[in-house]
Design a protein around this motif. Structure first.
Motif, short mmCIF file in Angstrom:
data_model
loop_
_atom_site.label_atom_id
_atom_site.label_comp_id
_atom_site.label_asym_id
_atom_site.label_seq_id
_atom_site.Cartn_x
_atom_site.Cartn_y
_atom_site.Cartn_z
N ASN A 129 -9.03 14.10 -1.90
CA ASN A 129 -9.16 14.32 -3.34
C ASN A 129 -10.21 15.38 -3.64
N THR A 135 0.83 -1.19 0.00
CA THR A 135 0.00 0.00 0.00
C THR A 135 0.87 1.26 0.00
N PRO A 136 0.58 2.19 -0.88
CA PRO A 136 1.37 3.43 -0.91
C PRO A 136 1.20 4.23 0.38
N ASN A 137 2.19 5.04 0.68
CA ASN A 137 2.12 5.91 1.85
C ASN A 137 1.35 7.17 1.45
N TYR A 138 0.02 7.10 1.54
CA TYR A 138 -0.83 8.19 1.09
C TYR A 138 -0.59 9.46 1.90
N LYS A 139 -0.26 9.32 3.14
CA LYS A 139 -0.02 10.48 3.99
C LYS A 139 1.14 11.31 3.42
N LEU A 170 -4.48 6.86 7.36
CA LEU A 170 -5.56 7.35 6.51
C LEU A 170 -6.39 6.18 6.00
N ILE A 174 2.36 11.13 0.32
CA ILE A 174 2.01 11.57 -1.03
C ILE A 174 1.17 12.84 -0.99
N TYR A 175 0.13 12.84 -0.17
CA TYR A 175 -0.75 14.01 -0.12
C TYR A 175 -0.08 15.20 0.56
N ILE A 205 -8.90 9.49 2.00
CA ILE A 205 -8.25 9.77 0.72
C ILE A 205 -9.25 10.37 -0.26
N ARG A 261 -10.35 4.11 -10.23
CA ARG A 261 -10.60 3.91 -8.81
C ARG A 261 -10.96 2.46 -8.54
N PHE A 288 -9.48 4.86 3.28
CA PHE A 288 -9.78 5.19 1.89
C PHE A 288 -10.79 6.33 1.80
#
Length: 111
Positions: A46, A6-10, A37, A12-13, A42, A65, A39
């Motif tokens: 967005n 799983t990407p590190n969304y924190k 975070l 990335i954003y 996220i 998606r 989904f």
């Protein structure tokens, strides 16, 4: 969401906000301060960051998606909690009404 794939969304954003949307940093800070975070977080990020995109770009992005079982159940729980019909839920999360109906048919028989 702590899976290695799983990407590190924190991160990335945070990087996106710092580089492209520094004016929206305060708006998104309460979500980014969370330990992990979801989904739905996220999706909310967005919406806050990219809400002013053209209709064509939004439709193109929607194609890519995907939702896991946990997220689908959270979305269906959101529907019950906020007393929304399938159409209202689909508009809120930018989904198809048919997708919502299919999810309910598959996942709510287990609840």
């Amino acid at each position: 969401m702590n899976n290695l794939s799983t990407p590190n969304y924190k991160k990335i954003y945070t990087d996106i906000i710092n580089e492209k949307f520094p004016s929206k940093k305060e708006l998104c800070q309460n979500i980014l301060n969370k330990e992990a975070l979801t989904f739905l977080d996220i999706i909310n990020l967005n919406k806050k960051l990219f809400n002013n995109l053209s209709k064509e770009i939004k439709q193109e992005n929607q194609k890519y998606r995907s939702y896991n079982k946990e997220t689908i159940l959270q979305i269906l729980e959101y529907q019950v909690k906020n007393r929304l019909n399938n159409t209202q839920l689909a508009i809120h999360f930018n989904l198809s009404r048919n997708t919502v109906a299919k999810w309910k048919k598959i996942y709510l028989k287990f609840v």
